[in-house]
Design a protein around this motif. Structure first.
Motif, PDB file in Angstrom:
ATOM      1  N   LEU A 262       0.765  -1.184   0.051  1.00  0.00           N
ATOM      2  CA  LEU A 262      -0.072   0.263  -0.023  1.00  0.00           C
ATOM      3  C   LEU A 262       1.100   1.092   0.058  1.00  0.00           C
ATOM      4  N   LYS A 263       0.785   1.835  -1.111  1.00  0.00           N
ATOM      5  CA  LYS A 263       1.347   3.242  -1.271  1.00  0.00           C
ATOM      6  C   LYS A 263       0.592   4.231  -0.438  1.00  0.00           C
ATOM      7  N   LEU A 264       1.168   5.303   0.287  1.00  0.00           N
ATOM      8  CA  LEU A 264       0.587   6.274   0.705  1.00  0.00           C
ATOM      9  C   LEU A 264       1.290   7.616   0.204  1.00  0.00           C
ATOM     10  N   GLU A 265       0.691   7.985  -0.793  1.00  0.00           N
ATOM     11  CA  GLU A 265       0.987   8.880  -1.613  1.00  0.00           C
ATOM     12  C   GLU A 265       0.551  10.403  -1.512  1.00  0.00           C
ATOM     13  N   LEU A 266       0.762  11.019  -0.309  1.00  0.00           N
ATOM     14  CA  LEU A 266       0.128  12.255   0.136  1.00  0.00           C
ATOM     15  C   LEU A 266       1.155  13.607   0.089  1.00  0.00           C
ATOM     16  N   SER A 267       2.445  13.126   0.419  1.00  0.00           N
ATOM     17  CA  SER A 267       3.259  13.963   0.760  1.00  0.00           C
ATOM     18  C   SER A 267       4.139  14.225  -0.639  1.00  0.00           C
ATOM     19  N   ALA A 268       4.257  12.981  -1.325  1.00  0.00           N
ATOM     20  CA  ALA A 268       5.033  13.084  -2.595  1.00  0.00           C
ATOM     21  C   ALA A 268       4.601  11.701  -3.561  1.00  0.00           C
ATOM     22  N   ASP A 269       4.905  11.718  -4.555  1.00  0.00           N
ATOM     23  CA  ASP A 269       4.617  10.785  -5.505  1.00  0.00           C
ATOM     24  C   ASP A 269       5.483   9.276  -5.308  1.00  0.00           C
ATOM     25  N   ILE A 270       4.916   8.286  -5.108  1.00  0.00           N
ATOM     26  CA  ILE A 270       5.914   6.782  -5.201  1.00  0.00           C
ATOM     27  C   ILE A 270       5.597   5.927  -6.235  1.00  0.00           C
ATOM     28  N   THR A 271       6.625   6.027  -7.285  1.00  0.00           N
ATOM     29  CA  THR A 271       6.434   5.213  -8.278  1.00  0.00           C
ATOM     30  C   THR A 271       6.346   3.757  -8.059  1.00  0.00           C
ATOM     31  N   ASP A 272       5.703   2.696  -8.730  1.00  0.00           N
ATOM     32  CA  ASP A 272       5.711   1.569  -8.579  1.00  0.00           C
ATOM     33  C   ASP A 272       7.026   0.888  -8.652  1.00  0.00           C
ATOM     34  N   ASP A 273       7.947   1.108  -9.389  1.00  0.00           N
ATOM     35  CA  ASP A 273       9.246   0.620  -9.414  1.00  0.00           C
ATOM     36  C   ASP A 273      10.007   0.992  -8.142  1.00  0.00           C
ATOM     37  N   ARG A 274       9.783   1.678  -7.499  1.00  0.00           N
ATOM     38  CA  ARG A 274      10.205   2.178  -6.078  1.00  0.00           C
ATOM     39  C   ARG A 274       9.685   0.842  -5.102  1.00  0.00           C
ATOM     40  N   VAL A 275       8.595   0.335  -5.222  1.00  0.00           N
ATOM     41  CA  VAL A 275       8.080  -0.578  -4.533  1.00  0.00           C
ATOM     42  C   VAL A 275       8.644  -2.036  -4.917  1.00  0.00           C
ATOM     43  N   GLU A 276       8.617  -2.238  -6.232  1.00  0.00           N
ATOM     44  CA  GLU A 276       9.187  -3.442  -6.617  1.00  0.00           C
ATOM     45  C   GLU A 276      10.495  -3.611  -6.650  1.00  0.00           C
ATOM     46  N   LYS A 277      11.490  -2.494  -6.534  1.00  0.00           N
ATOM     47  CA  LYS A 277      12.718  -2.770  -6.134  1.00  0.00           C
ATOM     48  C   LYS A 277      12.724  -3.408  -4.777  1.00  0.00           C
ATOM     49  N   GLN A 291      -4.429  14.702  -5.434  1.00  0.00           N
ATOM     50  CA  GLN A 291      -4.226  15.038  -6.777  1.00  0.00           C
ATOM     51  C   GLN A 291      -2.754  15.756  -6.841  1.00  0.00           C
ATOM     52  N   ASN A 292      -2.374  16.504  -5.999  1.00  0.00           N
ATOM     53  CA  ASN A 292      -1.061  17.139  -6.038  1.00  0.00           C
ATOM     54  C   ASN A 292      -0.281  16.977  -4.533  1.00  0.00           C
ATOM     55  N   PRO A 293       0.390  15.906  -4.388  1.00  0.00           N
ATOM     56  CA  PRO A 293       0.962  15.447  -3.039  1.00  0.00           C
ATOM     57  C   PRO A 293       1.861  16.638  -2.780  1.00  0.00           C
ATOM     58  N   THR A 294       1.617  17.130  -1.363  1.00  0.00           N
ATOM     59  CA  THR A 294       2.609  18.056  -0.791  1.00  0.00           C
ATOM     60  C   THR A 294       2.725  17.685   0.699  1.00  0.00           C
ATOM     61  N   ASN A 295       3.769  18.082   1.286  1.00  0.00           N
ATOM     62  CA  ASN A 295       4.014  17.766   2.749  1.00  0.00           C
ATOM     63  C   ASN A 295       3.189  18.902   3.517  1.00  0.00           C
ATOM     64  N   ASP A 296       2.521  19.889   2.906  1.00  0.00           N
ATOM     65  CA  ASP A 296       1.883  21.003   3.787  1.00  0.00           C
ATOM     66  C   ASP A 296       0.474  21.148   3.409  1.00  0.00           C
ATOM     67  N   PHE A 297       0.007  20.226   3.035  1.00  0.00           N
ATOM     68  CA  PHE A 297      -1.609  20.283   2.765  1.00  0.00           C
ATOM     69  C   PHE A 297      -2.312  20.407   3.994  1.00  0.00           C
ATOM     70  N   ILE A 298      -2.157  19.694   4.900  1.00  0.00           N
ATOM     71  CA  ILE A 298      -3.142  19.461   6.010  1.00  0.00           C
ATOM     72  C   ILE A 298      -3.297  20.913   6.761  1.00  0.00           C
ATOM     73  N   GLU A 299      -4.484  21.350   6.897  1.00  0.00           N
ATOM     74  CA  GLU A 299      -4.647  22.650   7.597  1.00  0.00           C
ATOM     75  C   GLU A 299      -5.791  22.392   8.398  1.00  0.00           C
ATOM     76  N   LEU A 328       0.945  -6.828   4.816  1.00  0.00           N
ATOM     77  CA  LEU A 328       0.577  -5.671   4.332  1.00  0.00           C
ATOM     78  C   LEU A 328       1.946  -4.797   4.395  1.00  0.00           C
ATOM     79  N   HIS A 329       2.582  -4.436   3.303  1.00  0.00           N
ATOM     80  CA  HIS A 329       3.666  -3.769   3.126  1.00  0.00           C
ATOM     81  C   HIS A 329       3.463  -2.176   2.705  1.00  0.00           C
ATOM     82  N   ILE A 330       3.739  -1.298   3.835  1.00  0.00           N
ATOM     83  CA  ILE A 330       3.200   0.133   3.686  1.00  0.00           C
ATOM     84  C   ILE A 330       4.569   0.843   3.270  1.00  0.00           C
ATOM     85  N   PHE A 331       4.382   1.549   2.182  1.00  0.00           N
ATOM     86  CA  PHE A 331       5.210   2.618   1.644  1.00  0.00           C
ATOM     87  C   PHE A 331       4.651   4.097   2.053  1.00  0.00           C
ATOM     88  N   PRO A 332       5.064   4.856   2.848  1.00  0.00           N
ATOM     89  CA  PRO A 332       4.306   6.115   3.222  1.00  0.00           C
ATOM     90  C   PRO A 332       5.362   7.088   2.847  1.00  0.00           C
TER      91      PRO A 332
END
Length: 375
Positions: A262-277, A291-299, A328-332
């Motif tokens: 499970l990729k949690l792509e909220l601060s940045a994108d995580i491409t599948d190849d990084r998981v497959e590696k 839609q637009n991951p960024t580490n400063d969106f929680i308000e 379940l492997h978590i990639f956050p």
């Protein structure tokens, strides 16, 4: 020098409105207790904004006699700031500046005292080294952010972090050391207060690597009400704003029943190849993203609640699609508050076991850090 005898009612009112503290901006000194001896005695001066005599500081032929004993024209001050505004720097303290000081101080006192007794919250802080950075999450830094929703239950925080640790998250011993310390401090300092009912509400301020924040969320779980705060960069604050909605999007690419990520792509994108590696090519990859991951969106708190609901929904889908014995492997890549929420919504007795990974450039990408077994 004032020649007006202030009426008793206005003396009482100015003490009440100021909470017995100097109203000069940034001072806030208690004027009824000596800072060294702790003995009680009156150190206050009642200052006039517009002098009670036309020739006094900021005096006026018409307004001075009218406002000589008017509460709107009076401020409570310490000796130093009373001298400053009336003798040392009169020109630097015009009427408008002093009125703003008075308004700010009295509104702050009003906001604090408007908080109901049941809004007491215990501040819990947690920090751990992130790379070469050692964050500082201390009581003086964060306590003011509770208002106006809550007030601190005590004048110090319950600190769960390891003080002055030299370990870095690229060190082999880092995760075991930090996990052991976190569990020991939680069990010793926080858990007994929760179980006894002494703590009914926690305001959590944390700054640590994501896997440790998830573990902290697991420890706290839903035993007590928790207000998980989010450190923002712009503006630089721990405070929440108005409720806003965020669309958390779920997707899946099912290719294997044995290996699930499970990729949690909220601060940045995580491409599948990084998981497959890490896990190989035959892996089912699920994702929660914005839609637009960024580490400063929680308000707002609503965004944290909405993410928790989405996380719970996806955990249920994954459990339905795969065996209970599957890990379940978590990639956050997620903000602080959402990392804690991941741990809080995970149910050890019902959900799949979790392996949590952490991105570490020194170690070449995502590395396994924490294994959360289901019961």
């Amino acid at each position: 020098m004032s020649t007006t005898s202030i009426s008793p009612i206005n003396k009482y009112l100015i003490w009440i409105r100021s909470a017995g503290r100097c109203q000069y901006i940034g001072c806030n000194k208690e004027l009824h207790t000596d800072i060294l001896t702790k003995r009680n005695f009156n150190q206050a001066y009642i200052a006039h904004i517009i002098a009670d005599q036309p020739k006094g500081p900021r005096g006026d032929n018409i307004l001075s006699p009218q406002l000589a004993d008017d509460i709107s024209n009076l401020m409570l001050m310490c000796d130093a700031h009373h001298r400053l505004i009336d003798k040392v720097d009169v020109l630097g303290h015009p009427e408008s500046v002093l009125l703003d000081m008075k308004k700010e101080h009295e509104e702050r006192i009003k906001n604090v005292t408007n908080i109901q007794p049941d809004r007491k919250s215990y501040i819990v802080s947690y920090n751990a080294n992130i790379g070469s950075n050692t964050p500082n999450v201390s009581y003086p830094m964060v306590s003011s952010f509770l208002r106006p929703d809550y007030y601190p239950a005590k004048d110090s925080s319950i600190e769960l972090g390891l003080v002055n640790s030299l370990d870095r998250d690229s060190d082999l011993s880092f995760w075991s050391t930090e996990l052991r310390n976190l569990k020991m401090k939680f069990d010793r300092f926080l858990l007994p207060m929760i179980k006894s009912g002494e703590i009914n509400h926690i305001s959590l301020f944390a700054f640590a690597p994501i896997p440790l924040l998830i573990q902290l969320g697991v420890l706290i779980n839903d035993m007590v009400a928790v207000d998980v705060r989010q450190k923002r960069r712009i503006p630089d604050t721990w405070a929440f704003g108005d409720d806003i909605e965020t669309d958390f999007v779920y997707s899946e690419n099912t290719r294997s029943l044995k290996t699930v990520a499970l990729k949690l792509e909220l601060s940045a994108d995580i491409t599948d190849d990084r998981v497959e590696k890490v896990l190989g090519d035959e892996v089912s990859i699920y994702s929660i993203r914005i839609q637009n991951p960024t580490n400063d969106f929680i308000e707002s708190r609503r965004q944290i609640r909405d993410f928790g609901k989405k996380m719970r929904e996806v955990l249920n889908v994954i459990k339905k699609n795969h065996s209970q014995d599957t890990t379940l492997h978590i990639f956050p890549a997620i903000p602080i508050s959402l990392a804690v929420e991941v741990g809080r919504v995970w149910m050890p007795k019902a959900d799949l076991a979790l392996k949590i990974y952490d991105q570490n450039s020194k170690l070449g990408g995502f590395v396994e850090t924490i294994f959360l077994k289901h019961e």
